[in-house]
Every structure is written in C-alpha cells, then in structure tokens.
Write a protein that holds these residues in place. Sequence first.
Motif, mmCIF file in Angstrom:
data_model
loop_
_atom_site.group_PDB
_atom_site.id
_atom_site.type_symbol
_atom_site.label_atom_id
_atom_site.label_comp_id
_atom_site.label_asym_id
_atom_site.label_seq_id
_atom_site.Cartn_x
_atom_site.Cartn_y
_atom_site.Cartn_z
ATOM 1 N N GLY A 158 0.485 -11.951 1.539
ATOM 2 C CA GLY A 158 -0.710 -12.034 2.386
ATOM 3 C C GLY A 158 -1.899 -11.368 1.735
ATOM 4 N N ASP A 159 -1.630 -10.379 0.906
ATOM 5 C CA ASP A 159 -2.718 -9.723 0.164
ATOM 6 C C ASP A 159 -2.118 -8.938 -0.997
ATOM 7 O OD1 ASP A 159 -3.493 -6.509 1.544
ATOM 8 O OD2 ASP A 159 -1.598 -7.577 1.662
ATOM 9 N N GLU A 160 -2.989 -8.494 -1.875
ATOM 10 C CA GLU A 160 -2.539 -7.721 -3.041
ATOM 11 C C GLU A 160 -3.641 -6.770 -3.472
ATOM 12 O OE1 GLU A 160 0.793 -7.577 -5.251
ATOM 13 O OE2 GLU A 160 -0.544 -5.940 -4.665
ATOM 14 N N ARG A 161 -3.205 -5.634 -3.950
ATOM 15 C CA ARG A 161 -4.158 -4.711 -4.545
ATOM 16 C C ARG A 161 -4.431 -5.214 -5.961
ATOM 17 N NH1 ARG A 161 -1.090 -0.466 -2.127
ATOM 18 N NH2 ARG A 161 -1.307 -0.637 0.128
ATOM 19 N N TYR A 162 -5.691 -5.082 -6.424
ATOM 20 C CA TYR A 162 -6.013 -5.666 -7.727
ATOM 21 C C TYR A 162 -5.667 -4.689 -8.845
ATOM 22 C CZ TYR A 162 -7.944 -9.451 -10.420
ATOM 23 O OH TYR A 162 -8.063 -10.531 -11.259
ATOM 24 N N SER B 203 1.043 -1.526 -6.310
ATOM 25 C CA SER B 203 1.161 -2.998 -6.250
ATOM 26 C C SER B 203 2.093 -3.427 -5.109
ATOM 27 C CB SER B 203 1.729 -3.522 -7.584
ATOM 28 O OG SER B 203 2.228 -4.839 -7.434
ATOM 29 N N ASN B 204 1.621 -4.340 -4.281
ATOM 30 C CA ASN B 204 2.476 -4.893 -3.216
ATOM 31 C C ASN B 204 3.616 -5.698 -3.822
ATOM 32 O OD1 ASN B 204 0.886 -3.753 -1.222
ATOM 33 N ND2 ASN B 204 -0.350 -5.602 -0.935
ATOM 34 N N PHE B 205 3.310 -6.374 -4.945
ATOM 35 C CA PHE B 205 4.378 -7.144 -5.617
ATOM 36 C C PHE B 205 5.475 -6.190 -6.094
ATOM 37 C CE2 PHE B 205 6.588 -10.196 -8.037
ATOM 38 C CZ PHE B 205 6.911 -9.600 -9.261
ATOM 39 N N GLY C 181 -7.243 -0.945 12.221
ATOM 40 C CA GLY C 181 -7.098 -2.301 12.741
ATOM 41 C C GLY C 181 -7.191 -3.384 11.684
ATOM 42 N N HIS C 182 -7.279 -3.001 10.404
ATOM 43 C CA HIS C 182 -7.275 -4.050 9.362
ATOM 44 C C HIS C 182 -5.878 -4.644 9.268
ATOM 45 C CE1 HIS C 182 -5.580 -1.096 6.394
ATOM 46 N NE2 HIS C 182 -5.056 -2.204 5.911
ATOM 47 N N THR C 183 -5.846 -5.897 8.777
ATOM 48 C CA THR C 183 -4.560 -6.523 8.489
ATOM 49 C C THR C 183 -4.719 -7.339 7.217
ATOM 50 O OG1 THR C 183 -2.720 -7.820 9.398
ATOM 51 C CG2 THR C 183 -4.963 -8.622 9.876
ATOM 52 N N ALA C 184 -3.642 -7.510 6.470
ATOM 53 C CA ALA C 184 -3.749 -8.010 5.099
ATOM 54 C C ALA C 184 -4.836 -7.154 4.432
ATOM 55 C CB ALA C 184 -4.017 -9.507 5.085
ATOM 56 N N SER C 185 -5.814 -7.797 3.776
ATOM 57 C CA SER C 185 -6.942 -6.978 3.310
ATOM 58 C C SER C 185 -8.222 -7.459 3.973
ATOM 59 C CB SER C 185 -7.050 -7.009 1.777
ATOM 60 O OG SER C 185 -6.057 -6.158 1.215
ATOM 61 N N GLN D 125 -10.350 -2.712 -4.851
ATOM 62 C CA GLN D 125 -10.373 -4.165 -5.059
ATOM 63 C C GLN D 125 -9.064 -4.804 -4.602
ATOM 64 O OE1 GLN D 125 -13.169 -6.083 -6.414
ATOM 65 N NE2 GLN D 125 -11.858 -7.458 -5.225
ATOM 66 N N ARG D 126 -9.178 -5.806 -3.767
ATOM 67 C CA ARG D 126 -8.003 -6.491 -3.226
ATOM 68 C C ARG D 126 -8.217 -7.996 -3.339
ATOM 69 N NH1 ARG D 126 -5.472 -2.587 0.568
ATOM 70 N NH2 ARG D 126 -6.209 -0.569 -0.188
ATOM 71 N N LEU D 127 -7.129 -8.737 -3.075
ATOM 72 C CA LEU D 127 -7.191 -10.174 -2.793
ATOM 73 C C LEU D 127 -6.525 -10.365 -1.441
ATOM 74 C CD1 LEU D 127 -5.950 -11.778 -6.157
ATOM 75 C CD2 LEU D 127 -8.324 -11.494 -5.407
HETATM 76 C C1 6PG Z 1 -1.833 -3.504 2.110
HETATM 77 C C2 6PG Z 1 -1.379 -4.246 3.325
HETATM 78 C C3 6PG Z 1 -2.067 -3.694 4.518
HETATM 79 C C4 6PG Z 1 -1.012 -2.865 5.223
HETATM 80 C C5 6PG Z 1 -1.640 -1.876 6.144
HETATM 81 C C6 6PG Z 1 -0.572 -0.934 6.708
HETATM 82 O O1 6PG Z 1 -1.928 -4.113 1.028
HETATM 83 O O2 6PG Z 1 -2.020 -2.278 2.252
HETATM 84 O O3 6PG Z 1 -1.241 -5.518 3.258
HETATM 85 O O4 6PG Z 1 -2.631 -4.621 5.396
HETATM 86 O O5 6PG Z 1 -0.140 -3.726 5.925
HETATM 87 O O6 6PG Z 1 -2.592 -1.137 5.393
HETATM 88 O O7 6PG Z 1 -0.054 -0.203 5.625
HETATM 89 P P1 6PG Z 1 1.181 0.819 5.842
HETATM 90 O O8 6PG Z 1 2.348 -0.032 6.185
HETATM 91 O O9 6PG Z 1 1.327 1.495 4.512
HETATM 92 O O10 6PG Z 1 0.773 1.737 6.960
#
Ligand code: 6PG
Length: 249
Positions: A75-79, A87-89, A150-154, A180-182
């Motif tokens: 759903g998203d990734e840190r750059y 890295s989420n990956f 309240g953010h989700t993904a990035s 930086q994210r995607l």
């Molecule tokens: C990311 C996520 C982000 C994450 C929330 C909650 O890359 O960080 O996609 O949306 O789900 O920041 O993060 P935690 O689970 O570490 O609280």
Amino acid sequence: MAGPVKAAIQILPDLPSLSGAVARHIAERAAFAVKERGIFTLALSGGSTPRPMHEELASRFASSIPWEKVHIFWGDERYVSPEDAESNFRMARESLLERVPIPGENIHPMDTSAKDPRAAARAYQRELENFFPGPWPVLDLVVLGMGPDGHTASLFPGAETLQEQRRWVVPAQAPVEPRQRLTLTFPVLNRARWVDFMVSGRSKAAAVGRALDPGCDRRITPAGGIRPGSGNLLWWLDRAAAELLEPQA
Ligand code: 6PG
C-alpha cells in the motif's frame, strides 16, 4: 462511487490475539479468492503493527494458504533501500515472505532505486497496469494501518495526495523520517474487494473514533476516507485502540 459504508468493527483483547484474527481473515479470503478466481492479490501495510500478523501467516496459517497463487503488493513504501531497517518490504520479507513458499515473481515491491520518486511512482503504476486487467486495479484485500494522526498508507492529513483521483501511485511526504514515501491513492484503495484496518494501542484511540465517525473529514483523518465501494471494510482493533468507542450493543 462509495455508497454508505458500514465498517464492521472487531475488537480483540491485545496485539497477539488481534494478529491471529487478522491472519485468519486473510487466510480465509485467500482460500475464497483462489477458489473463485484462481488468484489472491494482497497489499500489505508497513509500519510495525503488522509484523506479528505476518508471523502468524507464516506459521499457524501457512499451510492453509495456496502461496503459489498469492501475489503480494504494498500500500505504501518508504523511499529507502530494501535493506534499510525502515523499509516496509524488508519488514515483510523478514516476517513473512522468506518463511513461506511464495514464488519470487509473485512479490511486487515498490522499486525505490530510482533517483526520482516520481519516476518510481509511475513505474509501480505501470506494474499494476500490466498485472491487473480493466481500467483500475482491484486488489482482493488491502491491509492498512493507521497512525495516531489518522494517516493511512502514506496518505497524511492535509496532503495534496488526498485529492488524487487519476494516478494510482504517487510520491508522498511524511512528517517524520523517512519523509519521502510512495503510496497507493484513495481511488485504488477504495476499489479493493476487502480492506482490513489493523490498529493497536491507546495512542490511536482518538483517531479511530474520528475515522469511524460517518461525518469524518478525510482531509483531517485520511483513514476515514477509506470507504471501499465493495462495502467490505473491517476495522480490527485491540481493546486499547477501541477504548473511546461506544460499547457495542
Ligand atoms: C507506513 C505505513 C503506515 C503505518 C502507520 C502505523 O509505511 O508507516 O504504511 O501507514 O501503517 O504509520 O504504523 P505502526 O503500525 O508502526 O504504528
């Protein structure tokens, strides 16, 4: 597009039981999708919350998931580099992907090697366009986390990316490092067949309350903008994250 979406809320005592419940739901949806369509497309969330759920998928539920028919997206990734601790990956590789017999070609990480994140976002969109038939990608299940803001993904509060209706993947700026994210955008996330939020901890209780308010302003609480047209929206919470919700009848 999105009709009234009634989020189903599941409250578990703690993170371990929450992790098992979400892993079980993913395994169930995988079995159903493979039976119906011969494939299960799953987008993983980043952050730290999903790690124990991934470990459950790789252990308790591993044998019930047809891994050769599962395709993994993000759903998203840190750059950052895929070897970076942020890295989420890398988190998914360590906690899940290197522990299950999923073919390498079924794993579709966001490529963060390009100098320009805009090029990387376009590249991931092309990967999705090549993989999914039809005008939009329809993922079987998207796992999402949520930050205390309240953010989700990035998709962060007040960001331009919250208005994106055309692009499927966009660069994003986080308020914390790595900035930086995607991220996938609302039009893609809201076309998923299922969206499973997985939220743990008291620090998120206020944002949970805002996100679940039918009048939620997604510019302030982006997680409240996740309203899949399918209507299949599950909020998996532990007791701490749910503490400000009205007791359920
Ligand atoms: C990311 C996520 C982000 C994450 C929330 C909650 O890359 O960080 O996609 O949306 O789900 O920041 O993060 P935690 O689970 O570490 O609280």
